[in-house]
Design a protein around this motif. Structure first.
Motif, short mmCIF file in Angstrom:
data_model
loop_
_atom_site.label_atom_id
_atom_site.label_comp_id
_atom_site.label_asym_id
_atom_site.label_seq_id
_atom_site.Cartn_x
_atom_site.Cartn_y
_atom_site.Cartn_z
N PRO A 70 0.80 -1.23 0.00
CA PRO A 70 0.00 0.00 0.00
C PRO A 70 0.84 1.28 0.00
O PRO A 70 0.30 2.37 0.16
N GLU A 71 2.14 1.15 -0.20
CA GLU A 71 3.02 2.31 -0.19
C GLU A 71 3.67 2.49 -1.55
O GLU A 71 3.90 1.52 -2.28
N SER A 72 3.96 3.74 -1.86
CA SER A 72 4.71 4.04 -3.07
C SER A 72 5.83 5.00 -2.70
O SER A 72 5.66 5.89 -1.87
N GLU A 73 6.97 4.79 -3.33
CA GLU A 73 8.14 5.62 -3.06
C GLU A 73 8.57 6.31 -4.35
O GLU A 73 8.72 5.67 -5.39
N LEU A 74 8.77 7.61 -4.25
CA LEU A 74 9.34 8.38 -5.34
C LEU A 74 10.84 8.19 -5.28
O LEU A 74 11.48 8.55 -4.29
N LEU A 75 11.41 7.61 -6.32
CA LEU A 75 12.84 7.34 -6.36
C LEU A 75 13.63 8.50 -6.94
O LEU A 75 14.72 8.82 -6.47
#
Length: 160
Positions: A70-75
């Protein structure tokens, strides 16, 4: 100000365009730019996406993000200096979060060096600092810089 900008999911064939933006946008002293080989790994992951912003035929920005449940990371987020101040960073942030939400994410994270000028963009788009790692990044200039972790939670509206 972003009227002619179009966003598209980048494909392997867009790697050179993404790298043009990377080379223009990332200051070498910080050592934050990724190599083409590192970016290629994202194209192979079903849980990752690279989005490229185009002004006509010119690449002017991009974002890279991944999902983890349920998480998203901006790389990565980059806007070519020639196109800065036109809202492209905001468009890329919105696009990332829309994509991640459609994939089931409801929390969004990013990490940046403490002296990154993009902090104001992240704050304006609803992110707040949730952690700090002292002297985490060592730039190509040898200077140690703190890392800041920022988070935004999906806002739920309507009756509960």
């Amino acid at each position: 100000m972003t009227g002619n900008i179009r966003l598209a999911t980048a494909r392997v064939g867009d790697l050179a365009a993404v790298m043009r933006v990377m080379d223009a946008a990332f200051e070498p002293a910080y050592g934050e730019a990724w190599s083409g080989a590192q970016l290629l790994t994202l194209f192979a992951l079903p849980s990752a996406r690279v989005c490229i912003a185009w002004d006509g035929e010119q690449p002017c920005g991009f974002s890279a993000a991944r999902l983890a449940g349920p998480e998203s990371e901006l790389l990565l987020l980059a806007v070519d200096p020639t196109w800065r101040g036109r809202g492209i960073g905001r468009l890329l942030m919105q696009d990332w979060q829309s994509w991640a939400t459609a994939q089931g994410a409801d929390e969004y994270f990013l990490e940046m060096r403490a002296d990154n000028d993009a902090a104001h963009l992240y704050s304006r788009t609803g992110f707040s600092e949730v952690g700090r790692r002292a002297a985490y990044y060592r730039g190509n200039d040898g200077v140690m810089r703190d890392a800041i972790t920022m988070r935004r939670t999906q806002t739920v509206t309507g009756n509960q």
